[in-house]
Enzyme design. Structure first.
Site, PDB file in Angstrom:
ATOM      1  N   CYS A 119       0.411 -10.899   0.480  1.00  0.00           N
ATOM      2  CA  CYS A 119       0.648 -10.047  -0.699  1.00  0.00           C
ATOM      3  C   CYS A 119       1.751  -9.036  -0.406  1.00  0.00           C
ATOM      4  O   CYS A 119       1.505  -7.994   0.218  1.00  0.00           O
ATOM      5  CB  CYS A 119      -0.654  -9.337  -1.091  1.00  0.00           C
ATOM      6  SG  CYS A 119      -0.448  -8.230  -2.491  1.00  0.00           S
ATOM      7  N   CYS A 154       1.170  -5.567  -1.862  1.00  0.00           N
ATOM      8  CA  CYS A 154       0.178  -4.737  -1.155  1.00  0.00           C
ATOM      9  C   CYS A 154       0.749  -4.183   0.145  1.00  0.00           C
ATOM     10  O   CYS A 154       0.498  -3.036   0.498  1.00  0.00           O
ATOM     11  CB  CYS A 154      -1.075  -5.553  -0.815  1.00  0.00           C
ATOM     12  SG  CYS A 154      -1.639  -6.644  -2.119  1.00  0.00           S
ATOM     13  N   ASP A 155       1.488  -4.993   0.879  1.00  0.00           N
ATOM     14  CA  ASP A 155       1.823  -4.652   2.266  1.00  0.00           C
ATOM     15  C   ASP A 155       3.308  -4.411   2.524  1.00  0.00           C
ATOM     16  O   ASP A 155       3.676  -3.999   3.632  1.00  0.00           O
ATOM     17  CB  ASP A 155       1.353  -5.785   3.201  1.00  0.00           C
ATOM     18  CG  ASP A 155      -0.150  -6.013   3.090  1.00  0.00           C
ATOM     19  OD1 ASP A 155      -0.873  -5.032   2.879  1.00  0.00           O
ATOM     20  OD2 ASP A 155      -0.587  -7.173   3.201  1.00  0.00           O
TER      21      ASP A 155
END
Ligand code: NAP
Length: 307
Positions: free
Chosen positions: A134, A137-138
């Site tokens: 992701c 997300c990261d």
């Protein structure tokens, strides 16, 4: 919630929420079961640019949240639980979950997909330590560091374009010399100076020492091997369906997608499948919401024929 419903919908992404909107507006007693949060995987999309009605695009999280609000406004009941098994129960169907059992006259399976893994050494070991599925997300953890994206589809290029905002360099590693992604994304990626492509190349292993330090690569034409130093690797090699809970009951393709006809009917009366989880889906949000509507209408017709 009394545990017995006219429709139980499995999955809270666009297909499930659309089915919920249609079912509740038909005044059916409907429950949607979702294991994580309403909105589905679309929440990981920074922007959705091809959903009609939003000419400037809309964030995936906002679109999912608007759909959830709309379904709940019409009275869709929801439960956060993981579905473990779908079973026949006489004329009815039972959905067995981590939070108990829900009986239903009809079931709409809209559980979507999850990320496929590369299946190479180091991938699991370094999950959360440089390996990610992701970018949204990261990605920000890799400011001013080189990262790799594996894959050549839409997700890979969306990820690469997003990561280019943070990373010093983004290397897209693709096993062929032609991208699968839609042309508009290809054009943007080719124009972005921070994005480089490694063609005809696969990852043999993820290497590191406590966290990701690089990748062992192989050229599939020549067989020659090389190492690439990166701090992170974003895997975007496609999706696999979440159909473990209906194996043995529903007819699945060899890849695990639920076989349906044009009415989203599976081979089992009263059970429907919608969205990315069904065979032949183009895996687009706009198609998933259409599937959900069709499945709910089919369920309504089935229930009407019972009385
Ligand atoms: P995808 O379109 O299936 O692409 C997967 C990519 O990974 C392909 O390029 C594939 O290579 C490669 N790949 C597969 N297995 C691999 C392996 N073991 N090692 C190395 N590479 C591998 O998947 P996706 O990009 O995750 O997209 C999923 C679906 O969502 C698609 O249907 C996509 O169209 C849809 N989607 C649409 C949008 C949109 O804006 N319209 C946005 C996101 C996603 P090959 O090309 O050689 O097969």
């Amino acid at each position: 919630m009394d545990g017995s419903f006219e429709v139980v919908i499995i999955g809270g992404g666009p297909a499930g929420l659309s089915a919920g909107i249609y079912a509740t507006r038909s005044r059916l007693n409907a429950l949607l079961v979702e294991k994580m949060f309403l909105g589905g995987q679309i929440a990981n999309a920074e922007v959705v640019e091809n959903y009609p009605g939003f000419p400037d695009g809309i964030s995936g999280a906002e679109l999912g949240s608007l759909m959830a609000n709309q379904a709940q406004r019409w009275g869709l009941q929801t439960a956060i639980a993981e579905v473990q098994r779908l079973e026949l129960n006489g004329a009815g169907r039972s959905v067995l979950t981590t939070e108990g059992r829900f009986d239903a006259k009809t079931v709409i399976v809209a559980g979507g997909t999850e990320h496929r893994k590369l299946g190479v050494p180091g991938e699991d070991q370094y999950l959360g330590k440089g390996v990610s599925y992701c970018a949204m997300c990261d990605g920000a953890f890799f400011r001013d560091q080189p990262v790799a994206v594996v894959g050549g589809g839409n997700v890979a290029l969306y990820d690469a374009l997003f990561l280019a905002r943070f990373a010093s360099k983004v290397i897209v590693i693709h096993r062929r010399d032609q991208l699968r992604a839609t042309k508009i994304l290809q054009e943007r990626a080719f124009e972005q100076a921070k994005i480089e492509f490694l063609w005809d190349t696969v990852v043999d292993s993820v290497e590191g020492d406590g966290k990701v330090g690089g990748l062992a690569l192989r050229d599939v034409r020549t067989g020659s091997r090389s190492d690439l130093a990166v701090a992170g690797v974003f895997v975007a090699v496609g999706l696999r369906p979440n159909t473990g809970f209906c194996e043995g009951l529903l007819d699945l393709t060899p890849e695990g997608f639920v076989k349906v006809n044009a009415n989203m009917e599976t081979g089992v009366p009263g059970i429907y499948a919608a969205g990315d989880i069904r065979s032949g889906s183009p895996r687009q949000v706009v198609c998933a919401v259409g599937d959900g509507a069709i499945a709910a209408i089919s369920a309504e017709n089935y229930l009407a024929a019972l009385v």
